[in-house]
Design a protein around this motif. Sequence first.
Motif, PDB file in Angstrom:
ATOM      1  N   ALA A 107       0.841  -1.200   0.000  1.00  0.00           N
ATOM      2  CA  ALA A 107       0.000   0.000   0.000  1.00  0.00           C
ATOM      3  C   ALA A 107       0.873   1.247   0.000  1.00  0.00           C
ATOM      4  N   GLU A 108       1.998   1.188  -0.720  1.00  0.00           N
ATOM      5  CA  GLU A 108       2.923   2.306  -0.790  1.00  0.00           C
ATOM      6  C   GLU A 108       3.256   2.640  -2.248  1.00  0.00           C
ATOM      7  N   ASN A 109       3.622   3.884  -2.479  1.00  0.00           N
ATOM      8  CA  ASN A 109       4.042   4.298  -3.815  1.00  0.00           C
ATOM      9  C   ASN A 109       5.392   3.685  -4.163  1.00  0.00           C
ATOM     10  N   PRO A 110       5.561   3.161  -5.381  1.00  0.00           N
ATOM     11  CA  PRO A 110       6.887   2.707  -5.804  1.00  0.00           C
ATOM     12  C   PRO A 110       7.795   3.902  -6.063  1.00  0.00           C
ATOM     13  N   ASP A 111       9.079   3.647  -6.151  1.00  0.00           N
ATOM     14  CA  ASP A 111      10.046   4.717  -6.392  1.00  0.00           C
ATOM     15  C   ASP A 111       9.949   5.189  -7.845  1.00  0.00           C
ATOM     16  N   GLU A 112       9.751   6.475  -8.044  1.00  0.00           N
ATOM     17  CA  GLU A 112       9.556   6.991  -9.398  1.00  0.00           C
ATOM     18  C   GLU A 112      10.818   6.948 -10.247  1.00  0.00           C
ATOM     19  N   VAL A 113      11.999   6.820  -9.614  1.00  0.00           N
ATOM     20  CA  VAL A 113      13.261   6.769 -10.355  1.00  0.00           C
ATOM     21  C   VAL A 113      13.619   5.330 -10.710  1.00  0.00           C
ATOM     22  N   ASN A 114      13.569   4.444  -9.725  1.00  0.00           N
ATOM     23  CA  ASN A 114      13.973   3.053  -9.940  1.00  0.00           C
ATOM     24  C   ASN A 114      12.892   2.214 -10.619  1.00  0.00           C
ATOM     25  N   ASP A 115      11.632   2.604 -10.472  1.00  0.00           N
ATOM     26  CA  ASP A 115      10.538   1.826 -11.059  1.00  0.00           C
ATOM     27  C   ASP A 115       9.510   2.774 -11.664  1.00  0.00           C
ATOM     28  N   PRO A 116       9.874   3.497 -12.734  1.00  0.00           N
ATOM     29  CA  PRO A 116       8.974   4.534 -13.276  1.00  0.00           C
ATOM     30  C   PRO A 116       7.668   4.003 -13.835  1.00  0.00           C
ATOM     31  N   LEU A 117       7.676   2.800 -14.448  1.00  0.00           N
ATOM     32  CA  LEU A 117       6.448   2.247 -15.018  1.00  0.00           C
ATOM     33  C   LEU A 117       5.440   1.936 -13.922  1.00  0.00           C
ATOM     34  N   ALA A 118       5.912   1.292 -12.846  1.00  0.00           N
ATOM     35  CA  ALA A 118       5.013   0.995 -11.728  1.00  0.00           C
ATOM     36  C   ALA A 118       4.513   2.283 -11.089  1.00  0.00           C
ATOM     37  N   PHE A 119       5.387   3.273 -10.949  1.00  0.00           N
ATOM     38  CA  PHE A 119       4.986   4.547 -10.348  1.00  0.00           C
ATOM     39  C   PHE A 119       3.898   5.214 -11.174  1.00  0.00           C
ATOM     40  N   GLU A 120       4.067   5.264 -12.492  1.00  0.00           N
ATOM     41  CA  GLU A 120       3.087   5.903 -13.361  1.00  0.00           C
ATOM     42  C   GLU A 120       1.746   5.182 -13.311  1.00  0.00           C
ATOM     43  N   THR A 121       1.792   3.840 -13.262  1.00  0.00           N
ATOM     44  CA  THR A 121       0.552   3.060 -13.218  1.00  0.00           C
ATOM     45  C   THR A 121      -0.170   3.254 -11.894  1.00  0.00           C
ATOM     46  N   ILE A 122       0.581   3.296 -10.796  1.00  0.00           N
ATOM     47  CA  ILE A 122      -0.019   3.513  -9.482  1.00  0.00           C
ATOM     48  C   ILE A 122      -0.688   4.887  -9.431  1.00  0.00           C
ATOM     49  N   MET A 123      -0.007   5.899  -9.931  1.00  0.00           N
ATOM     50  CA  MET A 123      -0.560   7.250  -9.917  1.00  0.00           C
ATOM     51  C   MET A 123      -1.856   7.338 -10.727  1.00  0.00           C
ATOM     52  N   ARG A 124      -1.938   6.559 -11.799  1.00  0.00           N
ATOM     53  CA  ARG A 124      -3.094   6.625 -12.690  1.00  0.00           C
ATOM     54  C   ARG A 124      -4.255   5.762 -12.199  1.00  0.00           C
ATOM     55  N   CYS A 125      -3.951   4.610 -11.625  1.00  0.00           N
ATOM     56  CA  CYS A 125      -5.006   3.624 -11.342  1.00  0.00           C
ATOM     57  C   CYS A 125      -5.309   3.413  -9.866  1.00  0.00           C
TER      58      CYS A 125
END
Length: 267
Positions: A107-125
Amino acid sequence: MSSPMGFPDLLLTFTCNPSWSEIQQEVSRIANQRMEDRPDILARVFQIKMKQLMRDIKKEKFFGKIITNIYIIEYQKRGLPHSHIILTLAAEDKLNSPEEIDEVICAENPDEVNDPLAFETIMRCMIHGPCGDGNLSSPCMVNGKCSKHYPKKFSEQTTVDENGFVIYRRRNSGKKYTVNGVKIDNQWVINRDLIVKYNAQINLERSVHTKLIKYLYKYVHKGHDRATVVLENNVARTLGGGQCSYSMIDEVKQYLDSHYVSAIEAC
């Protein structure tokens, strides 16, 4: 509520995403066509994605060995279809400790630098709302408060109480991000998993506590949406050779208990 297999372990909710490339590609074939104009495409793509997800869960053993599973697809009057999936894990794969839960549910945000795809998907969905003072018109707001209890409190580690209720790890990283003009952090993240592969809202809950079991069985057994329809017969009458007229409403009202079928469910 329990079966010889024990209590269910996981409740997974999978929601159709109209931004899937397969949907956008088909809709764009006709100029000015919108997603809501093609419920047949939404229904077909969601069914394909649903079959892929169940194959990942059962055949690929994403969460471990599954000994029982059941799911229903809910078609709403407005909005997108989504499935509620109940899973029971084999004894050797059950999530008994906070550490085991953390390996499956985050239930935490992924790191936007090390995992940008996961970060972008979390922010959107997977960000709730945002609601509260930043968006009082959010559908989840009831009497000035979020009915889903967001933002959640920070928690340095996952804990499980005596009833099996889980408070997921939500550490205060100090990082804040802007979503729809509102600053958010880990307090706003919905439980996430499998979302990068499916690019959709996939909410996962450990479901062994009593309240959640009651909730998930309600969704499995509640049946179709139904609507009560009132038919009123308005009759215009003329008296006296057209000299005066009046309208009256027929006092006999007919009520039909109907099964509501949305366009996507019909497809």
